[in-house]
Design an enzyme around this catalytic site. Structure first.
Site, PDB file in Angstrom:
ATOM      1  N   ASP A  10       0.855  -1.186   0.000  1.00 18.47           N
ATOM      2  CA  ASP A  10       0.000   0.000   0.000  1.00 18.47           C
ATOM      3  C   ASP A  10       0.890   1.234   0.000  1.00 18.47           C
ATOM      4  O   ASP A  10       2.091   1.149   0.251  1.00 18.47           O
ATOM      5  CB  ASP A  10      -0.918  -0.004   1.234  1.00 18.47           C
ATOM      6  CG  ASP A  10      -1.858   1.203   1.267  1.00 18.47           C
ATOM      7  OD1 ASP A  10      -2.280   1.651   0.181  1.00 18.47           O
ATOM      8  OD2 ASP A  10      -2.147   1.709   2.357  1.00 18.47           O
ATOM      9  N   SER A  11       0.276   2.363  -0.234  1.00 14.29           N
ATOM     10  CA  SER A  11       0.992   3.630  -0.213  1.00 14.29           C
ATOM     11  C   SER A  11       1.227   4.086   1.221  1.00 14.29           C
ATOM     12  O   SER A  11       1.270   5.288   1.488  1.00 14.29           O
ATOM     13  CB  SER A  11       0.169   4.693  -0.948  1.00 14.29           C
ATOM     14  OG  SER A  11      -1.062   4.903  -0.270  1.00 14.29           O
ATOM     15  N   CYS A  73      -4.382  -1.265  -1.869  1.00 13.56           N
ATOM     16  CA  CYS A  73      -4.489   0.176  -2.099  1.00 13.56           C
ATOM     17  C   CYS A  73      -5.483   0.388  -3.228  1.00 13.56           C
ATOM     18  O   CYS A  73      -5.303  -0.150  -4.322  1.00 13.56           O
ATOM     19  CB  CYS A  73      -3.110   0.728  -2.489  1.00 13.56           C
ATOM     20  SG  CYS A  73      -3.094   2.450  -3.019  1.00 13.56           S
ATOM     21  N   GLU A 151      -1.097   8.930   8.122  1.00 14.11           N
ATOM     22  CA  GLU A 151       0.300   8.502   8.072  1.00 14.11           C
ATOM     23  C   GLU A 151       1.127   9.161   9.183  1.00 14.11           C
ATOM     24  O   GLU A 151       2.105   8.591   9.659  1.00 14.11           O
ATOM     25  CB  GLU A 151       0.910   8.851   6.707  1.00 14.11           C
ATOM     26  CG  GLU A 151       0.437   7.980   5.567  1.00 14.11           C
ATOM     27  CD  GLU A 151       0.964   6.554   5.650  1.00 14.11           C
ATOM     28  OE1 GLU A 151       2.125   6.362   6.024  1.00 14.11           O
ATOM     29  OE2 GLU A 151       0.187   5.624   5.358  1.00 14.11           O
ATOM     30  N   CYS A 183     -10.644   3.928   0.175  1.00 15.14           N
ATOM     31  CA  CYS A 183      -9.212   3.989   0.465  1.00 15.14           C
ATOM     32  C   CYS A 183      -8.967   3.124   1.686  1.00 15.14           C
ATOM     33  O   CYS A 183      -9.721   3.209   2.669  1.00 15.14           O
ATOM     34  CB  CYS A 183      -8.773   5.430   0.725  1.00 15.14           C
ATOM     35  SG  CYS A 183      -7.071   5.608   1.297  1.00 15.14           S
ATOM     36  N   HIS A 185      -6.876   3.323   3.941  1.00 14.82           N
ATOM     37  CA  HIS A 185      -6.567   4.083   5.155  1.00 14.82           C
ATOM     38  C   HIS A 185      -7.841   4.414   5.946  1.00 14.82           C
ATOM     39  O   HIS A 185      -7.806   4.546   7.171  1.00 14.82           O
ATOM     40  CB  HIS A 185      -5.868   5.406   4.808  1.00 14.82           C
ATOM     41  CG  HIS A 185      -4.428   5.287   4.446  1.00 14.82           C
ATOM     42  ND1 HIS A 185      -4.005   4.778   3.245  1.00 14.82           N
ATOM     43  CD2 HIS A 185      -3.307   5.624   5.130  1.00 14.82           C
ATOM     44  CE1 HIS A 185      -2.679   4.815   3.197  1.00 14.82           C
ATOM     45  NE2 HIS A 185      -2.222   5.332   4.330  1.00 14.82           N
TER      46      HIS A 185
END
Length: 263
Positions: A10-11, A73, A151, A183, A185
Site C-alpha cells: 500500500d501507499s 491500495c 500517516e 481507500c 486508510h
C-alpha cells in the site's frame, strides 16, 4: 511453495486494514507487508507514477518469494492492476470501492463514496460506478488531506476531524444510507465517520471481502499453506518512521511480527 508468504503493498499504513482481515481469516499463512509511506499519498500522483511505484513494490515482494500479491491500495488497484496482471506470472488481488453492495442495499437510492482523487478519476472506478449506480444517486468526495494525517499518526487530531466534517456533512443533505470507503486508510476513521453521519448510515469497506477473495484464489491455485507445526511469520516493512505502523497494528501484533525500517 505453499508456505511462501502472501505479499501486500500500500501507499503507507492503510493497507494494514486489509492485512488484519487476511491474517484473521488465514491464520496459517505467512505474510509480507510493504508500507510505501515515503511516497504517500498515491491518490495525488499521475497514473504513470502509480504504475511505476506498483511495479517497484511488486518486484520487491516477488524477490521475497511471495506466492500471491494483494494490492492493498484502492488507487494502485484502479490504476495499475491490469498492468501488473499482464506483466507478472503471479496471482493478484485488487481492492475496489464496494460500490456494488452499497448500491444494491440502498433503500434511499443515494450513496456516498469517500475516496482519493486517483481512485475517483480512474477508468476502473468509472466503469464500476456506471455499471451499478444507473438508478442510484452517488455523492463522490475526494478525501484530500486525510491520508497524510493518518500517516502522521494524527487519527484524533482537530485537523482530521475538521476535514471529515467538511467532506461528509453535505452528503446527509442527499439522504445517503451507505458510505463506501474507497481507500484502505479510511477504515481507521470509522468511529469518527459514524459520529458525523449517525447510525442510520452504514459504512462499507472492502477488508473482509478481500480476505475471502484471497482465500478463494489460493484454494483455486492449490496455494493454501500446509497445516503443520511451524512458526508463522509476519514481516512488515516501511520506508519511513515505523512508530505509526507499530501503533496501528498493536491490536494484532505479536512477537511473531518483524519490522524493518527500509525497503
Amino acid at each position: 511453495m505453499n508456505n511462501q508468504p502472501i505479499g501486500l503493498f500500500d501507499s503507507g499504513i492503510g493497507g494494514t486494514s486489509i492485512w488484519k482481515e487476511v491474517i484473521k481469516l488465514l491464520p496459517n499463512e505467512n505474510t509480507i507487508y510493504l508500507a510505501d509511506s515515503k511516497n504517500a499519498p498515491y491518490g495525488e500522483k499521475t497514473a504513470e507514477d502509480i504504475i511505476a511505484l506498483s511495479v517497484k513494490n511488486t518486484e520487491y515482494l516477488i524477490a521475497k518469494g511471495c506466492k500471491i500479491i494483494i494490492v492493498a491500495c484502492n488507487t494502485a488497484t484502479t490504476n495499475a492492476i491490469d498492468y501488473l496482471r499482464s506483466n507478472y506470472n503471479i496471482p493478484f488481488i485488487g481492492i475496489e470501492p464496494a460500490i456494488k453492495p452499497a448500491a444494491l442495499l440502498s433503500k434511499t437510492g443515494a450513496i456516498g463514496i469517500l475516496a482519493t482523487k486517483g481512485t475517483l478519476s480512474s477508468k476502473l472506478f468509472e466503469k464500476t460506478a456506471n455499471e451499478y449506480t444507473k438508478n442510484i444517486t452517488k455523492i463522490e468526495q475526494d478525501g484530500e488531506g486525510l491520508v497524510p494525517l493518518i500517516e502522521a499518526g494524527k487519527l484524533n487530531s482537530p485537523e482530521l476531524a475538521h476535514l471529515l466534517t467538511t467532506y461528509l456533512k453535505p452528503m446527509l443533505n442527499f439522504n445517503i444510507d451507505h458510505l463506501v470507503l474507497g481507500c484502505t486508510h479510511y477504515p481507521y476513521l470509522i468511529p469518527q465517520i459514524q459520529q458525523i453521519l449517525g447510525e442510520q448510515v452504514k459504512i462499507i469497506d472492502s477488508g473482509e471481502a478481500v480476505a475471502k477473495q484471497t482465500k478463494a484464489v489460493l484454494e483455486r491455485n492449490n496455494l493454501l499453506a500446509e497445516i503443520m507445526p511451524r512458526k508463522i511469520k509476519h514481516q512488515l516493512y516501511i520506508n519511513s518512521s515505523k512508530t505509526v505502523l507499530e501503533n496501528i497494528i498493536a491490536t494484532v501484533a505479536t512477537n511473531k511480527d518483524i519490522f524493518e525500517q527500509e525497503f
